[in-house]
Design an enzyme around this catalytic site. Sequence first.
Site, PDB file in Angstrom:
ATOM      1  N   GLY A   1      39.093 -54.468 -31.661  1.00  0.00           N
ATOM      2  CA  GLY A   1      38.791 -54.851 -33.121  1.00  0.00           C
ATOM      3  C   GLY A   1      40.034 -55.626 -33.518  1.00  0.00           C
TER       4      GLY A   1
ATOM      5  N   ASP B   1      38.428 -59.189 -24.912  1.00  0.00           N
ATOM      6  CA  ASP B   1      38.391 -59.317 -26.089  1.00  0.00           C
ATOM      7  C   ASP B   1      38.918 -60.494 -26.995  1.00  0.00           C
ATOM      8  OD1 ASP B   1      40.948 -58.222 -25.374  1.00  0.00           O
ATOM      9  OD2 ASP B   1      41.400 -58.112 -27.180  1.00  0.00           O
ATOM     10  N   ASN B   2      39.261 -61.993 -26.011  1.00  0.00           N
ATOM     11  CA  ASN B   2      40.247 -62.869 -26.199  1.00  0.00           C
ATOM     12  C   ASN B   2      39.443 -63.662 -25.860  1.00  0.00           C
ATOM     13  OD1 ASN B   2      42.451 -61.008 -27.628  1.00  0.00           O
ATOM     14  ND2 ASN B   2      43.437 -61.175 -25.739  1.00  0.00           N
TER      15      ASN B   2
ATOM     16  N   LYS C   1      46.124 -63.457 -40.547  1.00  0.00           N
ATOM     17  CA  LYS C   1      46.722 -63.055 -39.139  1.00  0.00           C
ATOM     18  C   LYS C   1      47.813 -62.423 -39.873  1.00  0.00           C
ATOM     19  CE  LYS C   1      47.431 -62.670 -34.189  1.00  0.00           C
ATOM     20  NZ  LYS C   1      46.722 -63.943 -32.631  1.00  0.00           N
TER      21      LYS C   1
ATOM     22  N   GLY D   1      42.460 -55.595 -35.385  1.00  0.00           N
ATOM     23  CA  GLY D   1      44.151 -55.120 -35.937  1.00  0.00           C
ATOM     24  C   GLY D   1      45.524 -55.314 -36.639  1.00  0.00           C
ATOM     25  N   ARG D   2      45.009 -56.559 -37.059  1.00  0.00           N
ATOM     26  CA  ARG D   2      46.458 -57.753 -37.394  1.00  0.00           C
ATOM     27  C   ARG D   2      45.307 -58.352 -37.839  1.00  0.00           C
ATOM     28  NH1 ARG D   2      50.370 -59.917 -33.584  1.00  0.00           N
ATOM     29  NH2 ARG D   2      48.639 -60.128 -31.622  1.00  0.00           N
TER      30      ARG D   2
ATOM     31  N   ARG E   1      34.122 -62.164 -30.042  1.00  0.00           N
ATOM     32  CA  ARG E   1      34.310 -62.374 -28.694  1.00  0.00           C
ATOM     33  C   ARG E   1      33.618 -61.636 -27.741  1.00  0.00           C
ATOM     34  NH1 ARG E   1      40.343 -61.982 -31.108  1.00  0.00           N
ATOM     35  NH2 ARG E   1      40.153 -63.238 -32.284  1.00  0.00           N
TER      36      ARG E   1
ATOM     37  N   ASP F   1      43.211 -66.345 -30.024  1.00  0.00           N
ATOM     38  CA  ASP F   1      44.599 -66.126 -29.491  1.00  0.00           C
ATOM     39  C   ASP F   1      45.424 -66.161 -28.941  1.00  0.00           C
ATOM     40  OD1 ASP F   1      42.681 -64.189 -31.578  1.00  0.00           O
ATOM     41  OD2 ASP F   1      42.814 -61.973 -30.014  1.00  0.00           O
TER      42      ASP F   1
ATOM     43  N   ARG G   1      44.095 -68.600 -39.614  1.00  0.00           N
ATOM     44  CA  ARG G   1      43.715 -69.428 -39.037  1.00  0.00           C
ATOM     45  C   ARG G   1      41.858 -69.898 -39.267  1.00  0.00           C
ATOM     46  NH1 ARG G   1      43.516 -64.977 -33.927  1.00  0.00           N
ATOM     47  NH2 ARG G   1      42.910 -64.098 -34.163  1.00  0.00           N
TER      48      ARG G   1
END
Length: 500
Positions: free
Chosen positions: A102, A264-265, A125, A104-105, A195, A274, A188
């Site tokens: 998920g 996930d990227n 981000k 996270g930041r 994703r 990412d 971003r």
Amino acid sequence: MTVSSPVAADRPDEAFALRHDPRYRTLGEAFFTALAPDRLSTSPVLVHANTRAAALIGLPEHALADPRFPSIFSGQTPLQGYEPLAMVYSGHQFGQWAGQLGDGRALTIGQVRNADDALWDIQLKGAGKTPYSRFGDGRAVLRSSIREYLCSEAMAALGVPTTRALSVVATRSPVLRETVEPGAVVTRLMRSNIRFGHFEHFHHRGEPDRVRELAAFVIDTYHPELDGLADRHRLWFDAVVTRTAHMVAHWQAIGFAHGVMNTDNMSILGDTIDYGPFGFLDAFDPGFICNHSDHTARYAFDRQPAIALWNLQALAVAVHSVVPWDDINASLQSFVERFVARYAALMRGKIGLAAEEDSELVTDLLALMRRGGADYSLSFRLLGTTDENPGRARWTALFNDEVRPAAFRWLDRWQVRIGEVHPDFGAVRAHMDARNAKFVLRNWVAESAIRAVEDHGDVATLDRIFRLVTTPFAEHTPADAMFAAPPPEAMRDLEVSCSS
Ligand code: AMP
Ligand code: MG
């Protein structure tokens, strides 16, 4: 569709009045957590922002100079009417199922439509912890934020599908990594933050209805051309395969290694996302590993196409309740063909040729570059200057002594072939210069921008490098040429890892 004209909380004006259209929220709370960015005890300051990315979301140029900009784009001043959210997803990391990850930041502060009606997610981000931060602090360091900022815009200028970057804001709050480092927030702009891992998340939790819902959302929002078609799921998966193949073909052609191709990227729209421990090739080494944490070379440069297919297979498992297996297999089976077709065409274009039979010249050149330790970007860029003797000498000097005679022979072969198809070398050079960047974001160049800002508060060097890598095909001035060069001795062994 909800369209509002929000403004920064306190002083209403038009600078930040964007066309808000928060579509992702319509999916409901199983897909995200709504939350506000963390408060900072410091006043954030703008490091860099750019008008090209701003234009994508309809943000006027004067907004970048507005005193509220750093506060808004570090999460300190909310845009009224916007409700920030962190998305949940899972994924395979380095080939292993990692379970829930998920944002996270990262916080999506809103989704906006521009004048062309294109939808963009605005994402901060490094704006603080979320329910998906696991052991992380939700923060980002200035160093990695500058890297992501520069690379996003550089990739866009190179013609590669990618997320964009509006700004880097320094938080002036320290962040603890191996050492204490300055923190930052990079904003971003993403066509979508969805994703492969979003689909894996719901599949592996045994929630096929949510997989279906998400697929319907993606098709509806991002593939209007498939609207209402009976076989839209098949066509959608097929489009993901094509876009992913084409994205990676672009990476290979420009000499870009992503470094962390976890599922996930991987963007469901086939955009590069990412930017972490990425790297551009200097001397051509097909096995180049840019991520210092990648001990098994899983994400080495020449493995990227195979990994992209592996990731598509993971996505296939996740969506097989929506897309029939036979259709999935047919699409996956054509991945290699689609990748090769696009890659080969891009590579032939780099040497000024187009016919399929000319791929042999490309293959032979790459073999010489590898054996000769030739710089990847310069081998293509300087090839366009070899119609004159000084250019020939400079180009062959890229190869080591052992390989140089063979490089001369290859050059003769290439020139004969070019003479056959193009009577005018000037036109060939223009064609090649538009395909072979002079300025790519080499690690040492990114590091020069970072050190200037971190050590000397010197934003002028960052700005100069930003200009070069975002107009990468231009010659620029003789003084700028240093940033087109391979790393100087002192910056040859820079290490970049996942820690950011
Ligand atoms: P990445 O390797 O950057 O793709 O990150 C993998 C996962 O770790 C994602 O879920 C990120 O959101 C999370 N993550 C990375 N760095 C941090 C951090 N500093 N704080 C919280 N989560 C993080
Ligand atoms: Mg990530």
